[in-house]
Scaffold this motif. Structure first.
Motif, PDB file in Angstrom:
ATOM      1  N   ARG A  46       0.843  -1.179   0.000  1.00  0.00           N
ATOM      2  CA  ARG A  46       0.000   0.000   0.000  1.00  0.00           C
ATOM      3  C   ARG A  46       0.886   1.238   0.000  1.00  0.00           C
ATOM      4  O   ARG A  46       1.508   1.573   0.996  1.00  0.00           O
ATOM      5  CB  ARG A  46      -0.888  -0.032   1.236  1.00  0.00           C
ATOM      6  N   LYS A  61      -1.224   4.937  -4.048  1.00  0.00           N
ATOM      7  CA  LYS A  61      -2.439   4.155  -4.197  1.00  0.00           C
ATOM      8  C   LYS A  61      -3.571   4.769  -3.376  1.00  0.00           C
ATOM      9  O   LYS A  61      -4.705   4.846  -3.841  1.00  0.00           O
ATOM     10  CB  LYS A  61      -2.181   2.719  -3.747  1.00  0.00           C
ATOM     11  N   ARG A 110      -4.956   7.599  -5.192  1.00  0.00           N
ATOM     12  CA  ARG A 110      -5.778   7.213  -6.326  1.00  0.00           C
ATOM     13  C   ARG A 110      -7.169   6.796  -5.866  1.00  0.00           C
ATOM     14  O   ARG A 110      -8.176   7.194  -6.411  1.00  0.00           O
ATOM     15  CB  ARG A 110      -5.119   6.055  -7.073  1.00  0.00           C
ATOM     16  N   ALA A 111      -7.182   5.995  -4.793  1.00  0.00           N
ATOM     17  CA  ALA A 111      -8.479   5.543  -4.289  1.00  0.00           C
ATOM     18  C   ALA A 111      -9.321   6.745  -3.889  1.00  0.00           C
ATOM     19  O   ALA A 111     -10.521   6.773  -4.122  1.00  0.00           O
ATOM     20  CB  ALA A 111      -8.281   4.603  -3.109  1.00  0.00           C
ATOM     21  N   ALA A 131     -10.806   8.298  -6.961  1.00  0.00           N
ATOM     22  CA  ALA A 131     -11.910   7.548  -7.544  1.00  0.00           C
ATOM     23  C   ALA A 131     -13.223   7.938  -6.885  1.00  0.00           C
ATOM     24  O   ALA A 131     -14.259   7.949  -7.529  1.00  0.00           O
ATOM     25  CB  ALA A 131     -11.659   6.045  -7.408  1.00  0.00           C
ATOM     26  N   PRO A 173     -16.683   4.007  -7.738  1.00  0.00           N
ATOM     27  CA  PRO A 173     -17.032   2.593  -7.537  1.00  0.00           C
ATOM     28  C   PRO A 173     -18.504   2.413  -7.176  1.00  0.00           C
ATOM     29  O   PRO A 173     -19.146   1.469  -7.644  1.00  0.00           O
ATOM     30  CB  PRO A 173     -16.141   2.157  -6.375  1.00  0.00           C
ATOM     31  N   PHE A 209     -20.594   2.740 -10.267  1.00  0.00           N
ATOM     32  CA  PHE A 209     -20.480   1.548 -11.115  1.00  0.00           C
ATOM     33  C   PHE A 209     -21.272   0.381 -10.531  1.00  0.00           C
ATOM     34  O   PHE A 209     -21.756  -0.481 -11.272  1.00  0.00           O
ATOM     35  CB  PHE A 209     -19.005   1.136 -11.274  1.00  0.00           C
ATOM     36  N   LEU A 210     -21.366   0.339  -9.209  1.00  0.00           N
ATOM     37  CA  LEU A 210     -22.082  -0.768  -8.575  1.00  0.00           C
ATOM     38  C   LEU A 210     -23.577  -0.476  -8.391  1.00  0.00           C
ATOM     39  O   LEU A 210     -24.332  -1.357  -7.981  1.00  0.00           O
ATOM     40  CB  LEU A 210     -21.457  -1.087  -7.216  1.00  0.00           C
ATOM     41  N   THR A 235     -15.480  -3.465 -10.990  1.00  0.00           N
ATOM     42  CA  THR A 235     -15.361  -2.516  -9.885  1.00  0.00           C
ATOM     43  C   THR A 235     -14.878  -3.212  -8.612  1.00  0.00           C
ATOM     44  O   THR A 235     -14.009  -2.702  -7.904  1.00  0.00           O
ATOM     45  CB  THR A 235     -16.718  -1.832  -9.623  1.00  0.00           C
ATOM     46  N   LEU A 236     -15.446  -4.394  -8.342  1.00  0.00           N
ATOM     47  CA  LEU A 236     -15.066  -5.116  -7.127  1.00  0.00           C
ATOM     48  C   LEU A 236     -13.621  -5.598  -7.198  1.00  0.00           C
ATOM     49  O   LEU A 236     -12.955  -5.753  -6.175  1.00  0.00           O
ATOM     50  CB  LEU A 236     -16.011  -6.298  -6.905  1.00  0.00           C
ATOM     51  N   LYS A 256     -11.101  -4.061  -9.129  1.00  0.00           N
ATOM     52  CA  LYS A 256     -10.074  -3.062  -9.452  1.00  0.00           C
ATOM     53  C   LYS A 256     -10.118  -1.783  -8.621  1.00  0.00           C
ATOM     54  O   LYS A 256      -9.293  -0.905  -8.812  1.00  0.00           O
ATOM     55  CB  LYS A 256     -10.176  -2.712 -10.943  1.00  0.00           C
ATOM     56  N   TYR A 257     -11.103  -1.647  -7.767  1.00  0.00           N
ATOM     57  CA  TYR A 257     -11.134  -0.485  -6.891  1.00  0.00           C
ATOM     58  C   TYR A 257     -11.096  -0.957  -5.450  1.00  0.00           C
ATOM     59  O   TYR A 257     -11.651  -1.996  -5.122  1.00  0.00           O
ATOM     60  CB  TYR A 257     -12.418   0.324  -7.095  1.00  0.00           C
ATOM     61  N   SER A 258     -10.418  -0.174  -4.608  1.00  0.00           N
ATOM     62  CA  SER A 258     -10.604  -0.444  -3.184  1.00  0.00           C
ATOM     63  C   SER A 258     -11.349   0.745  -2.598  1.00  0.00           C
ATOM     64  O   SER A 258     -10.999   1.902  -2.838  1.00  0.00           O
ATOM     65  CB  SER A 258      -9.248  -0.646  -2.495  1.00  0.00           C
TER      66      SER A 258
END
Lengths: 298, 293
Positions: free
Chosen positions: A2, A6, A9-10, A13, A17, A20-21, B109-110, B112-114
């Protein structure tokens, strides 16, 4: 590992996510969570009839506590259904998974011929709807059409075996393919080393290949148990051809009858929760073992 | 991270020299193939028999009634069989397209993303595998009734879009097929997340998507319970429910057997054709899943 990058980046985002879900979660809420919640709600209700039960206000829905569950658990016909399904399921699981394992090992054997042709043929029933499979076998079981002579395939004694045959026919190929593709992922060097040590093909199958397959066998077993506990299509489709299958032959058929023929939604809901509970219990033990290996949560 | 390398299907170096014939494995597999092909070949032959031939000629002797059987079937209730076939294509095709889209983006998504809640969402979606269809189908019917949507195309199409196992597969493909470094490079170039998904991830996921599509297509095509519960009007039936009603109507009338047998035979053709032409994808997928498990 980690790294700070990273994390950044998270953070960037952000809501992505979840966006998308969103479709999957919306479908989950509408077609999974809501129906399950509604089933639980219904299972705790009953109809209260006041007076003669005539007129618009005479029937009201009231809270029933666990009465429907008590009735479902105490229902002799439901237990008889469970016994029939357990006998049928044990037969199907043993034969289907046993055959699938044997075929997978044979496909992976050293000197096999016609492997592609036979593999496609054995997998073919996967593409045949359960209704169509049951119709084909059902006609083949009829004494007036059967090429096997006048055997009473649909008599009370044999009907469980005849039905199990339909399920074994339909399910073996898929399980075979799952096991076979797992075997194909094993480096051949394992076997070469064993051969140099003087192991026979049978020895390799028993001591190397089957242990490698254990997680997939468990996984296919779990799915097969879940499917078998809910058997509905085969007995329902076979019913018009014989009088040995009652409308409550399997627990699921009883739920259907309660809900749509008898019109007692509340006891149907309680019974379906009991079925769900039993299939969860049956598969949970397997799943605990499987979870770390096959579902590989990383 | 485990999924940075592109997986290769591990091929087996088959020795080029002719090996001796393994009688036991070949024999066992041939017996297995005979068993599986037996009822299919029977129904194909039986569909060619006329009403009289069905009960008189020997089992595997081809008959002369195929054309009249087909004509009878297509005349049955003003050609409702055609409608069943079209409906099935609509349910299976439409449902599988939507299901593949939802599964792919969810699995991606599950994988490649956290983000907070990832584990919970994954477990919720995957937990659906364990929910027996009966617990869903009957309340789904009741809820659709309340919304005035029972006995419509939607009532069969919508509940079959979410498919836990497909999400699970899509997640595995994404882990295996999309190098994290590729996404990282795209981000450095300033690409948005949606563009990364469309232009970087999707092309890499195409083989996996084909497999998910096929699985879901077959599952919906073969489904009986849900449309059986949802639908009342036989103009919206898929083949499975249609064939069942044909049997329920004709089981006591041997004169209708030809109709049922011919219908069953025809219902096998589209799926077997799809199945044989798409061989490649059945295998890619399953070994893709197997390598990771």
């Amino acid at each position: 590992m980690r790294s700070p990058k990273k994390g950044a980046r998270a953070g960037r985002a952000g809501a992505v996510p979840y966006l998308f879900l969103a479709p999957a979660m919306a479908l989950f809420a509408l077609f999974m969570a809501l129906p399950i919640g509604y089933t639980i709600y219904l299972s705790l209700r009953r109809t209260k009839v006041s007076g003669l039960g005539l007129g618009k206000g005479a029937r009201t829905e009231v809270f029933a506590g666990l009465a429907n569950y008590a009735a479902a658990v105490g229902d002799g016909e439901l237990w008889a259904g469970w016994l029939r399904v357990i006998a049928y399921g044990a037969l199907v699981l043993a034969l289907m998974l046993g055959l699938a394992l044997v075929f997978a090992l044979m496909l992976d054997a050293a000197h096999v011929r016609l492997a592609r042709l036979t593999r496609i043929s054995i997998f073919l029933p996967y593409a045949v709807p359960g209704v169509a499979a049951t119709l084909m076998w059902g006609f083949l079981y009829l004494p007036s059409l059967s090429p096997f002579g006048e055997h009473p395939f649909l008599s009370a004694d044999l009907v469980t075996f005849s039905m199990a045959n339909v399920a074994v026919w339909g399910g073996t190929g898929f399980n075979m393919l799952v096991l076979y593709t797992n075997l194909r992922a094993v480096p051949r060097e394992y076997y070469e080393a064993a051969r140099i040590d003087g192991a026979s093909e049978l020895g390799i199958a028993l001591r190397i290949k089957i242990p490698i397959l254990v997680p997939s066998i468990i996984l296919t077993t779990v799915f097969s148990v879940i499917a078998t506990v809910q058997v509905f299509t085969e007995p329902t489709t076979l019913r018009p051809l014989t009088n040995t299958i009652s409308s409550t032959w399997s627990p699921l058929m009883k739920v259907y009858r309660d809900a749509f023929v008898t019109g007692d939604l509340y006891s149907a809901a309680a019974t379906s929760m009991v079925i769900a509970g039993i299939s969860l219990v049956l598969s949970f033990g397997f799943l605990r073992v499987v979870k770390n290996r096959a579902f590989g949560e990383s | 991270m485990a999924a940075t390398a592109l997986p290769r299907t591990r091929g087996h170096a088959r020795p080029s020299a002719r090996r001796p014939l393994g009688i036991v494995p070949t024999g066992v597999l041939v017996l297995g193939a005979i068993y599986t092909l037996f009822p299919v070949s029977w129904v194909v032959v039986a569909a060619t028999k006329s009403k009289a031939e069905l009960f008189s000629t020997s089992t595997f002797a081809p008959g002369t009634g195929l054309l009249s059987n087909l004509a009878d079937l297509f005349a049955y209730r003003d050609g409702v069989f055609w409608l069943w076939l079209l409906n099935t294509v609509l349910y299976a095709g439409g449902g599988a397209v939507l299901s593949t889209a939802v599964s792919t983006i969810s699995g991606y998504t599950l994988a490649k993303y956290s983000f907070p809640g990832r584990g919970l969402i994954f477990n919720l979606l995957i937990g659906g595998i364990l929910v027996p269809s009966v617990v869903l189908a009957i309340p789904q019917y009741l809820l659709f009734s309340k919304a005035g949507l029972a006995d419509t195309y939607w009532s069969v199409l919508l509940p079959q879009i979410l498919h836990p196992y497909s999400i699970y597969l899509a997640r595995i493909y994404s882990q295996a097929a999309i190098p994290g470094s590729l996404l990282e490079a795209g981000r450095l170039d300033g690409a948005g997340e949606w563009r990364l998904f469309r232009q970087v991830a999707l092309p890499l996921l195409t083989p996996g998507m084909a497999t998910i599509f096929l699985f879901q297509f077959v599952a919906i095509w073969n489904n009986f319970l849900l449309p059986f519960i949802m639908l009342g009007d036989d103009h919206r039936f898929p083949l499975t429910v249609g064939l069942y009603t044909l049997l329920a109507a004709g089981a006591n009338q041997p004169s209708l057997y030809n109709l049922i047998i011919t219908g069953t035979m025809l219902s096998l053709i589209p799926l077997i054709a799809l199945f044989l032409t798409m061989q490649r994808y059945w295998r890619t997928d399953l070994s893709g899943g197997a390598v990771k498990s």
